[in-house]
Design a protein around this motif. Structure first.
Motif, PDB file in Angstrom:
ATOM      1  N   UNK A  14     -39.792   2.208  16.835  1.00 52.09           N
ATOM      2  CA  UNK A  14     -38.570   2.407  17.229  1.00 52.09           C
ATOM      3  C   UNK A  14     -39.300   4.063  18.473  1.00 52.09           C
ATOM      4  N   UNK A  15     -40.873   4.539  18.118  1.00 47.32           N
ATOM      5  CA  UNK A  15     -41.424   5.271  18.822  1.00 47.32           C
ATOM      6  C   UNK A  15     -41.906   4.376  20.332  1.00 47.32           C
ATOM      7  N   UNK A  16     -42.274   3.252  19.801  1.00 51.97           N
ATOM      8  CA  UNK A  16     -42.533   2.424  21.238  1.00 51.97           C
ATOM      9  C   UNK A  16     -41.637   2.176  21.570  1.00 51.97           C
ATOM     10  N   UNK A  17     -41.045   2.174  21.574  1.00 52.16           N
ATOM     11  CA  UNK A  17     -38.869   1.292  21.877  1.00 52.16           C
ATOM     12  C   UNK A  17     -38.564   2.501  22.966  1.00 52.16           C
ATOM     13  N   UNK A  18     -39.085   3.861  22.494  1.00 52.82           N
ATOM     14  CA  UNK A  18     -38.356   5.565  22.634  1.00 52.82           C
ATOM     15  C   UNK A  18     -38.822   5.536  24.292  1.00 52.82           C
ATOM     16  N   UNK A  19     -40.472   5.045  24.402  1.00 51.44           N
ATOM     17  CA  UNK A  19     -41.188   4.993  25.826  1.00 51.44           C
ATOM     18  C   UNK A  19     -41.202   3.994  26.584  1.00 51.44           C
ATOM     19  N   UNK A  20     -40.788   2.791  25.723  1.00 52.06           N
ATOM     20  CA  UNK A  20     -40.091   1.757  26.804  1.00 52.06           C
ATOM     21  C   UNK A  20     -38.640   2.298  27.909  1.00 52.06           C
ATOM     22  N   UNK A  21     -37.731   2.491  26.833  1.00 51.15           N
ATOM     23  CA  UNK A  21     -36.992   3.574  28.063  1.00 51.15           C
ATOM     24  C   UNK A  21     -37.322   4.546  28.372  1.00 51.15           C
ATOM     25  N   UNK A  22     -37.850   5.385  27.839  1.00 52.78           N
ATOM     26  CA  UNK A  22     -38.293   6.634  28.390  1.00 52.78           C
ATOM     27  C   UNK A  22     -39.618   6.052  30.270  1.00 52.78           C
ATOM     28  N   UNK A  23     -39.813   5.032  30.780  1.00 54.62           N
ATOM     29  CA  UNK A  23     -40.992   4.378  31.311  1.00 54.62           C
ATOM     30  C   UNK A  23     -39.493   3.550  32.381  1.00 54.62           C
ATOM     31  N   UNK A  24     -38.152   3.374  31.856  1.00 57.69           N
ATOM     32  CA  UNK A  24     -37.918   2.592  32.618  1.00 57.69           C
ATOM     33  C   UNK A  24     -36.739   3.617  33.545  1.00 57.69           C
ATOM     34  N   UNK A  25     -36.963   4.458  32.946  1.00 58.85           N
ATOM     35  CA  UNK A  25     -36.320   6.258  33.250  1.00 58.85           C
ATOM     36  C   UNK A  25     -37.025   6.729  34.363  1.00 58.85           C
ATOM     37  N   UNK A  26     -37.860   7.301  33.724  1.00 62.15           N
ATOM     38  CA  UNK A  26     -39.231   7.682  35.256  1.00 62.15           C
ATOM     39  C   UNK A  26     -38.670   6.536  36.480  1.00 62.15           C
ATOM     40  N   UNK A  27     -38.986   4.656  36.340  1.00 61.06           N
ATOM     41  CA  UNK A  27     -39.639   4.299  37.098  1.00 61.06           C
ATOM     42  C   UNK A  27     -38.293   4.472  38.014  1.00 61.06           C
ATOM     43  N   UNK A  28     -36.671   4.412  37.256  1.00 58.80           N
ATOM     44  CA  UNK A  28     -35.225   4.927  38.955  1.00 58.80           C
ATOM     45  C   UNK A  28     -35.872   6.454  39.095  1.00 58.80           C
ATOM     46  N   UNK A  29     -36.207   7.095  38.004  1.00 54.65           N
ATOM     47  CA  UNK A  29     -36.076   8.549  38.577  1.00 54.65           C
ATOM     48  C   UNK A  29     -37.071   8.268  40.274  1.00 54.65           C
ATOM     49  N   UNK A  30     -38.009   7.456  39.986  1.00 49.46           N
ATOM     50  CA  UNK A  30     -39.155   8.145  40.654  1.00 49.46           C
ATOM     51  C   UNK A  30     -38.278   7.390  42.488  1.00 49.46           C
ATOM     52  N   UNK A  31     -37.727   6.135  42.255  1.00 49.70           N
ATOM     53  CA  UNK A  31     -36.951   5.396  43.059  1.00 49.70           C
ATOM     54  C   UNK A  31     -35.963   6.395  43.942  1.00 49.70           C
ATOM     55  N   UNK A  32     -35.525   7.205  43.711  1.00 55.13           N
ATOM     56  CA  UNK A  32     -34.729   8.445  43.955  1.00 55.13           C
ATOM     57  C   UNK A  32     -35.388   9.682  43.938  1.00 55.13           C
ATOM     58  N   UNK A  33     -36.723  10.054  43.968  1.00 53.61           N
ATOM     59  CA  UNK A  33     -36.800  11.628  43.912  1.00 53.61           C
ATOM     60  C   UNK A  33     -36.165  12.410  43.265  1.00 53.61           C
ATOM     61  N   UNK A  34     -36.022  11.977  42.106  1.00 50.61           N
ATOM     62  CA  UNK A  34     -34.970  12.958  40.472  1.00 50.61           C
ATOM     63  C   UNK A  34     -36.201  13.416  40.196  1.00 50.61           C
ATOM     64  N   UNK A  35     -36.941  14.426  40.405  1.00 48.48           N
ATOM     65  CA  UNK A  35     -38.919  15.144  40.256  1.00 48.48           C
ATOM     66  C   UNK A  35     -37.656  15.998  39.068  1.00 48.48           C
ATOM     67  N   UNK A  36     -36.817  16.878  38.044  1.00 44.15           N
ATOM     68  CA  UNK A  36     -36.757  17.317  37.576  1.00 44.15           C
ATOM     69  C   UNK A  36     -36.363  16.162  36.200  1.00 44.15           C
ATOM     70  N   UNK A  37     -36.076  14.963  36.632  1.00 44.17           N
ATOM     71  CA  UNK A  37     -35.658  14.229  35.381  1.00 44.17           C
ATOM     72  C   UNK A  37     -37.468  13.164  35.157  1.00 44.17           C
ATOM     73  N   UNK A  38     -37.750  13.133  35.950  1.00 37.71           N
ATOM     74  CA  UNK A  38     -38.789  12.861  35.669  1.00 37.71           C
ATOM     75  C   UNK A  38     -39.526  13.622  35.094  1.00 37.71           C
ATOM     76  N   UNK A  39     -40.033  14.940  35.235  1.00 36.54           N
ATOM     77  CA  UNK A  39     -40.454  15.535  34.278  1.00 36.54           C
ATOM     78  C   UNK A  39     -39.678  15.839  33.161  1.00 36.54           C
TER      79      UNK A  39
END
Length: 164
Positions: free
Chosen positions: A45-70
């Motif tokens: 469950x933790x690994x799944x949560x972390x994988x979702x976080x990594x996917x979210x961060x990848x998108x946020x990086x491409x949109x320069x949404x630094x608050x979401x990355x943080x």
């Protein structure tokens, strides 16, 4: 707009795949971690949560949404399974059964997540991308050592991977 997005994505994609190849080749599968079903479920469950976080961060990086990355990197930093609400027996089981290298990789991942959040807070796109790629590299190191049953692509013969 599309060209800008592609230019933003290129370093991320390159940084993600170049380390993956070398790490997968460098580390052969070391062992399988044999946890009780309850702990294995919590870890998954933790690994799944972390994988979702990594996917979210990848998108946020491409949109320069630094608050979401943080915010996401902060949640990833705080998600240590060792700090979760575990019973005393579960904590003892983790201490006994998790290999030292796994614990080091886990700690390094969470420390890198913190650095990612700091880079995002500073709005430093280059540093954010760097720390993100190191997070992915850390996942690959751990999965190639401890999760080849779940990710059989990491179980390849390291010698066969050098056929270039």
């Amino acid at each position: 707009m599309i060209r800008t997005t592609l230019l933003t994505l290129a370093p991320i994609v390159l940084a993600m795949f170049a380390p993956v190849m070398s790490i997968a080749e460098e580390h052969s599968a070391e062992s399988r971690i044999d946890l009780s079903p309850e702990l294995a479920l919590l870890l998954r469950a933790e690994m799944s949560e972390l994988a979702g976080g990594l996917q979210s961060v990848a998108y946020s990086i491409t949109t320069a949404d630094w608050a979401a990355v943080e915010a996401t990197s902060h949640r990833m930093h705080e998600s240590y399974i060792m700090n979760a609400s575990l019973t005393r027996l579960q904590t003892e089981e983790l201490e006994q059964k998790l290999p030292e290298r796994f614990k080091l990789l886990d700690a390094a991942f969470h420390a890198r997540a913190e650095k990612l959040g700091q880079a995002a807070a500073a709005g430093d796109a280059e540093l954010v991308t760097y720390h993100y790629s190191r997070l992915v590299e850390n996942c690959v190191s751990c999965h190639s050592a401890y999760a080849t049953n779940r990710f059989p692509g990491f179980a390849r013969d390291p010698e066969a991977a050098h056929a270039h």
